[in-house]
Design a protein around this motif. Structure first.
Motif: not given
Lengths: 231, 83
Positions: A56-57, A60-61, A64, A93, A99-102, A105, A107, A147, B14-15, B17, B41, B66-67, B69, B71-72
């Motif tokens: 999911l991300r 994220a799971i 919960q 999460e 904020g968030g983490l992606i 940059e 890859q 971010i 948002l970028l 990638p 998704k 939940f599914l 976020n 923010v992103i």
């Protein structure tokens, strides 16, 4: 001083975190994701790894999980909580940090000894540093790009909530070179690099003194022991 | 099987990638008309019977909390699909 370390399915660095706590002088207590009890610990570490396979991300799971419900509640009451790497992702999460983490940059998964500057020492996990200290601890992540909205970034900068910033190299494209954050109260800290891998001479990053002698991560765990005693 | 389809996309500003890497590969293989690629998704929630309005509402909540976020990502679609 009891510090809980949560194991989620896919946690990797729970034992390293427990070892770091022991080396810092604390007593690590194993916590299990499916238990809601956190066994009267004085602080909690959410370790690195790939909880739930990053499905999911990232984080994220895990956010919960039954144990998190209790940790989120206790964090609101001031319980010190540290999130390392995947633990940092779980904290964002869980909305304990903004904020968030992606994905990085470029890859790629990045693994390196990373120089950081300690930007804020008014937190349970950074009180053992001097503001401006430069430390080196390992970093290893694929999704560590921090971010946030402009508004959140302004708030973080304005209120001094950034605890660690990347120095020399920004390894993952994080905004404002952010490597770690704290909440307003200062009891919750999250960071992408791994302090628990720089706690014992012979097994840490190289330092100017000798190969693998870096133990800069130890002070994070010593900080919380000190702040819990003085609280 | 009746389903609720949830579609989640990375935020516009948002970028992305993944999308960028795919766009570069397409450009290399000669698809010059494609100016950008964005990857999101598709999540299917399966139900034994056609979802009710309140189940659709519930799915919207799950999608936001939940599914995705916020923010992103943005939830771009929550809809019932029959097949």
């Amino acid at each position: 001083m009891k510090i809980g370390v949560v194991t989620f399915p896919g946690s990797l660095d729970d034992r390293d975190a427990a070892r770091a706590i022991r080396l810092a002088g604390g007593e690590p207590i194993s916590l299990w994701h499916a238990d809601s009890s956190i066994k009267k610990v004085d602080a909690v570490v959410l370790p690195g790894g790939f909880s739930y396979g990053d499905y999911l991300r990232c984080g994220a799971i895990a956010a919960q999980a039954p144990v998190m419900k209790n940790i989120i509640k206790k964090a609101g009451e001031g319980l010190p909580v540290l999130g390392i790497c995947n633990g940092f992702q779980i904290l964002v999460e869980s909305h304990l940090l903004p904020g968030g983490l992606i994905r990085n940059e470029k890859q790629h998964f990045v693994c390196r000894d990373q120089k950081l500057r300690v930007e804020n020492v008014d937190s349970a996990w950074t009180s053992g540093f001097q503001k401006g200290d430069e430390i080196t601890i390992p970093l290893k992540n694929g999704e560590g790009g921090y971010i946030a909205t402009d508004e959140t970034l302004k708030m973080l900068e304005g209120e001094g909530l950034i605890t660690f910033r990347y120095l020399e190299v920004n390894p993952n494209g994080s905004m404002n070179d952010i490597a770690g954050l704290r909440n307003e109260r200062g009891n919750v800290v999250g960071l992408m690099p791994h302090p628990e891998h720089a706690v014992e001479p012979g097994f840490g990053p190289d330092s100017p003194v000798a190969m693998r002698s870096g133990v800069d991560g130890l002070r994070i765990f010593q900080s919380v022991l000190r702040s819990v005693i003085s609280a | 099987m009746p389903k609720i389809i949830v579609q989640v996309m990375p935020k516009q500003d948002l970028l992305d990638p993944q999308g960028k890497a795919v766009a570069r590969a397409l450009e290399r293989s000669g698809h010059k008309a494609i100016s950008a690629v964005r990857i999101g998704k598709r999540i299917e929630l399966h139900y034994a019977t056609t979802p009710t309005d309140s189940q659709l509402q519930e799915a919207r909540k799950i999608a936001e909390s939940f599914l995705s976020n916020g923010v992103i990502e943005d939830v771009v679609e929550v809809s019932i699909e029959q097949d």
